[in-house]
Write a protein that holds these residues in place. Structure first.
Motif, PDB file in Angstrom:
ATOM      1  N   TYR A 180      36.543  39.508  40.548  1.00 16.70           N
ATOM      2  CA  TYR A 180      35.672  39.990  41.525  1.00 16.70           C
ATOM      3  C   TYR A 180      34.271  40.211  40.968  1.00 16.70           C
ATOM      4  O   TYR A 180      33.041  40.575  41.691  1.00 16.70           O
ATOM      5  CB  TYR A 180      36.223  41.180  42.127  1.00 16.70           C
ATOM      6  N   LEU A 181      33.990  40.586  39.797  1.00 19.42           N
ATOM      7  CA  LEU A 181      32.776  40.531  39.087  1.00 19.42           C
ATOM      8  C   LEU A 181      31.925  39.586  39.233  1.00 19.42           C
ATOM      9  O   LEU A 181      30.630  39.592  39.080  1.00 19.42           O
ATOM     10  CB  LEU A 181      33.093  40.890  37.815  1.00 19.42           C
ATOM     11  N   PHE A 182      32.422  38.415  39.769  1.00 19.72           N
ATOM     12  CA  PHE A 182      31.584  37.200  39.781  1.00 19.72           C
ATOM     13  C   PHE A 182      31.637  36.550  41.338  1.00 19.72           C
ATOM     14  O   PHE A 182      31.298  35.554  41.575  1.00 19.72           O
ATOM     15  CB  PHE A 182      32.048  36.057  38.921  1.00 19.72           C
ATOM     16  N   ALA A 183      32.113  37.743  42.041  1.00 19.29           N
ATOM     17  CA  ALA A 183      32.180  37.303  43.492  1.00 19.29           C
ATOM     18  C   ALA A 183      30.983  38.076  44.205  1.00 19.29           C
ATOM     19  O   ALA A 183      30.648  39.377  44.029  1.00 19.29           O
ATOM     20  CB  ALA A 183      33.359  37.537  44.270  1.00 19.29           C
ATOM     21  N   ASP A 184      30.686  37.739  45.639  1.00 20.99           N
ATOM     22  CA  ASP A 184      29.482  38.738  46.139  1.00 20.99           C
ATOM     23  C   ASP A 184      30.283  39.445  46.967  1.00 20.99           C
ATOM     24  O   ASP A 184      30.889  39.243  48.277  1.00 20.99           O
ATOM     25  CB  ASP A 184      28.733  37.565  47.088  1.00 20.99           C
ATOM     26  N   VAL A 185      30.788  40.804  46.265  1.00 19.39           N
ATOM     27  CA  VAL A 185      31.780  41.719  47.377  1.00 19.39           C
ATOM     28  C   VAL A 185      31.126  43.013  46.919  1.00 19.39           C
ATOM     29  O   VAL A 185      30.152  43.307  45.996  1.00 19.39           O
ATOM     30  CB  VAL A 185      32.990  41.511  46.906  1.00 19.39           C
ATOM     31  N   ARG A 219      29.492  45.001  32.841  1.00 14.11           N
ATOM     32  CA  ARG A 219      29.073  46.137  33.042  1.00 14.11           C
ATOM     33  C   ARG A 219      27.939  46.320  34.130  1.00 14.11           C
ATOM     34  O   ARG A 219      27.948  46.843  35.264  1.00 14.11           O
ATOM     35  CB  ARG A 219      28.682  47.178  31.997  1.00 14.11           C
ATOM     36  N   GLN A 220      27.018  45.522  33.987  1.00 13.75           N
ATOM     37  CA  GLN A 220      25.852  45.324  35.013  1.00 13.75           C
ATOM     38  C   GLN A 220      26.373  44.688  36.326  1.00 13.75           C
ATOM     39  O   GLN A 220      25.827  45.253  37.462  1.00 13.75           O
ATOM     40  CB  GLN A 220      24.767  44.206  34.571  1.00 13.75           C
ATOM     41  N   ARG A 221      27.276  43.811  36.247  1.00 12.48           N
ATOM     42  CA  ARG A 221      27.898  43.136  37.353  1.00 12.48           C
ATOM     43  C   ARG A 221      28.624  44.000  38.128  1.00 12.48           C
ATOM     44  O   ARG A 221      28.643  44.200  39.256  1.00 12.48           O
ATOM     45  CB  ARG A 221      28.850  41.817  37.078  1.00 12.48           C
ATOM     46  N   LEU A 222      29.368  44.953  37.299  1.00  7.22           N
ATOM     47  CA  LEU A 222      30.155  45.887  38.133  1.00  7.22           C
ATOM     48  C   LEU A 222      29.415  46.936  38.740  1.00  7.22           C
ATOM     49  O   LEU A 222      29.651  47.177  40.061  1.00  7.22           O
ATOM     50  CB  LEU A 222      31.008  46.678  37.149  1.00  7.22           C
ATOM     51  N   GLU A 223      28.253  47.468  38.121  1.00  7.15           N
ATOM     52  CA  GLU A 223      27.458  48.285  38.771  1.00  7.15           C
ATOM     53  C   GLU A 223      26.851  47.753  39.990  1.00  7.15           C
ATOM     54  O   GLU A 223      26.311  48.553  41.102  1.00  7.15           O
ATOM     55  CB  GLU A 223      26.531  48.921  37.687  1.00  7.15           C
ATOM     56  N   ALA A 224      26.464  46.720  39.826  1.00  7.11           N
ATOM     57  CA  ALA A 224      25.721  45.870  41.076  1.00  7.11           C
ATOM     58  C   ALA A 224      26.714  45.677  42.271  1.00  7.11           C
ATOM     59  O   ALA A 224      26.222  45.445  43.513  1.00  7.11           O
ATOM     60  CB  ALA A 224      25.271  44.373  40.542  1.00  7.11           C
ATOM     61  N   ARG A 225      28.066  45.914  41.956  1.00  9.78           N
ATOM     62  CA  ARG A 225      28.922  45.655  43.252  1.00  9.78           C
ATOM     63  C   ARG A 225      29.610  47.042  43.523  1.00  9.78           C
ATOM     64  O   ARG A 225      30.483  47.164  44.414  1.00  9.78           O
ATOM     65  CB  ARG A 225      30.018  44.882  42.759  1.00  9.78           C
ATOM     66  N   LEU A 226      28.915  48.216  43.139  1.00 13.50           N
ATOM     67  CA  LEU A 226      29.500  49.547  43.592  1.00 13.50           C
ATOM     68  C   LEU A 226      28.492  50.165  44.581  1.00 13.50           C
ATOM     69  O   LEU A 226      27.307  50.126  44.372  1.00 13.50           O
ATOM     70  CB  LEU A 226      29.628  50.546  42.176  1.00 13.50           C
TER      71      LEU A 226
END
Length: 226
Positions: A180-185, A219-226
């Motif tokens: 999910y870190l690499f999905a548009d969610v 970490r940046q990908r996680l933050e972008a999806r929260l």
């Protein structure tokens, strides 16, 4: 991935050893199965894949693993419980063998059709989750990577190609839901709340356990999806 396929097995073996050596994890079943049959001849394997799939898979041999299958399952034993599993299979097996995607008629029609066409490259066979990652071949013979979450009945395209997916497995160790870190969610939803929490634990614990990897991009990908 800059390494040759043969070096990937060396890297993944080192990754398994790091999991085994860490007091934070309990490494369960794990194995690297040697090549067998036609897969020992990359040229023959590539030609058979092209013939059986109907796609002109030029250069596909550069994507081949140096193993039939690479599998590991683990869980944390300290702090919050997180688990992980990966089961990577040789692309020849994905395209011509018995690696079939799951069936989920609850998906929208377009996703259901795509799920059925996936060439499974990664799965979680021991956890019994039913989730898989697969390669989808477009009409122009380009490949896309899609993740199917069986528990949530979701199919998501990943912002990764195949070689980048292999690299990401090494970094994440197959932590459940890492795709999910690499999905548009949006991970800040009720159904993905547990996944987001697990990924946050991963990104808190892994940098100290595996300092050879850079976890800041994740970490940046996680933050972008929260």
């Amino acid at each position: 991935m800059s390494d040759t396929p043969s070096s990937y097995e060396v890297r993944v073996a080192a990754s398994m050893q790091a999991l085994s050596d860490s007091a934070f994890f309990r490494l369960g079943d794990h194995s690297i199965s040697p090549l067998s049959g036609v897969r020992t001849d990359t040229g023959s394997a590539a030609r058979e894949m092209s013939r059986m799939s109907g796609f002109p898979l030029d250069g596909v041999d550069r994507l081949f693993l140096g193993a039939d299958e690479i599998h590991a399952i683990w869980r944390s034993v300290e702090g919050p419980l997180i688990v992980g599993e990966f089961c990577l299979v040789h692309l020849h097996k994905s395209f011509t063998g018995d690696e079939f995607p799951p069936d989920d008629p609850t998906l929208p029609a377009s996703d259901y059709s795509k799920l059925g066409a996936l060439k499974v490259i990664d799965s979680e066979p021991h956890s019994g989750s039913g989730s898989v990652t697969g390669m989808y071949m477009t009409e122009s013979a380009q490949h896309e990577i899609w993740f199917y979450d069986a528990g949530l009945h979701r199919l998501e395209r990943l912002d990764l190609d195949y070689l980048a997916y292999l690299d990401a497995v090494l970094v994440t160790k197959g932590t459940c839901g890492w795709q999910y870190l690499f999905a548009d969610v949006d991970l800040n939803t009720t159904e993905l709340h547990t996944t987001a929490a697990d990924l946050n634990v991963m990104l808190e614990k892994f940098p100290e356990q595996f300092p050879e990897y850079d976890y800041e991009p994740l970490r940046q990908r996680l933050e972008a999806r929260l």
